[in-house]
Design an enzyme around this catalytic site. Structure first.
Site, PDB file in Angstrom:
ATOM      1  N   ILE A  93     -10.639   6.529  51.439  1.00 64.55           N
ATOM      2  CA  ILE A  93     -11.195   7.659  51.515  1.00 64.55           C
ATOM      3  C   ILE A  93     -12.132   7.690  52.833  1.00 64.55           C
ATOM      4  CG2 ILE A  93     -11.238  10.075  51.067  1.00 64.55           C
ATOM      5  CD1 ILE A  93     -10.368   9.326  48.016  1.00 64.55           C
ATOM      6  N   PRO A  94     -11.886   7.465  53.814  1.00 61.61           N
ATOM      7  CA  PRO A  94     -12.941   7.483  55.018  1.00 61.61           C
ATOM      8  C   PRO A  94     -13.199   9.053  55.307  1.00 61.61           C
ATOM      9  CG  PRO A  94     -10.875   6.767  56.061  1.00 61.61           C
ATOM     10  CD  PRO A  94     -10.608   6.768  54.513  1.00 61.61           C
ATOM     11  N   HIS A  95     -14.580   9.346  55.364  1.00 59.15           N
ATOM     12  CA  HIS A  95     -15.119  10.608  55.860  1.00 59.15           C
ATOM     13  C   HIS A  95     -16.401  10.281  56.510  1.00 59.15           C
ATOM     14  CE1 HIS A  95     -16.417   9.320  51.838  1.00 59.15           C
ATOM     15  NE2 HIS A  95     -17.679  10.091  51.972  1.00 59.15           N
ATOM     16  N   GLY A  96     -17.090  11.467  57.166  1.00 60.96           N
ATOM     17  CA  GLY A  96     -18.149  11.223  57.876  1.00 60.96           C
ATOM     18  C   GLY A  96     -19.534  11.315  57.310  1.00 60.96           C
TER      19      GLY A  96
END
Length: 145
Positions: free
Chosen positions: A62-65
């Site tokens: 779950i890539p996020h900034g």
């Protein structure tokens, strides 16, 4: 679960990535393309991954900034990218990336909802395996209910 902000154009089920960073970059580009974030968000997603892996198990990341990148987020959104051939994610095999862009504390709510869905092994498997966009929407919107 119907409040997961998933634009149908942010579902891509036949992706190919040469490595983890390429997969993350594709997630970021998808979030930018649907108007959820500005271009600098992509670099912030890569930066987040360097400090803390976004791999959550069951073949899912779950890539996020970063927190600092919230200023370039226009609205909460998720994207779903499936990599049928898999991506090496620091020694783990990832077939599904659910990218997140969120303003304020929106990411906490989205991560909690996604974790609830993705920690169900049957739902996670269905998401990893399906090539049907309507099925992706159904699984994410209905969740484990």
């Amino acid at each position: 679960m119907a409040d997961i902000p998933l634009d149908p154009s942010a579902i891509r089920l036949d992706c190919v990535a040469k490595d983890r960073d390429d997969a993350i970059r594709q997630c970021g580009e998808t979030l930018v393309a649907v108007g959820a974030a500005a271009e600098p968000y992509i670099a912030a997603m890569l930066e987040r991954e360097r400090t803390l892996s976004t791999y959550v198990g069951e073949g899912v990341a779950i890539p996020h900034g970063t927190v600092q990148a919230k200023e370039v987020v226009h609205r909460d959104a998720v994207c779903v990218l499936r990599f049928p051939a898999g991506v090496d994610w620091d020694g783990e095999q990832v077939n599904l990336c659910v990218g997140i862009a969120a303003k304020g504390d929106g990411h906490v709510r989205l991560l909690a909802k996604l974790a609830e869905i993705l920690m169900d092994p049957d739902a996670a498997e269905a998401l990893r395996e399906t090539a049907d966009e309507a099925e992706v929407r159904r699984l994410l919107m209905e969740g484990t209910e």
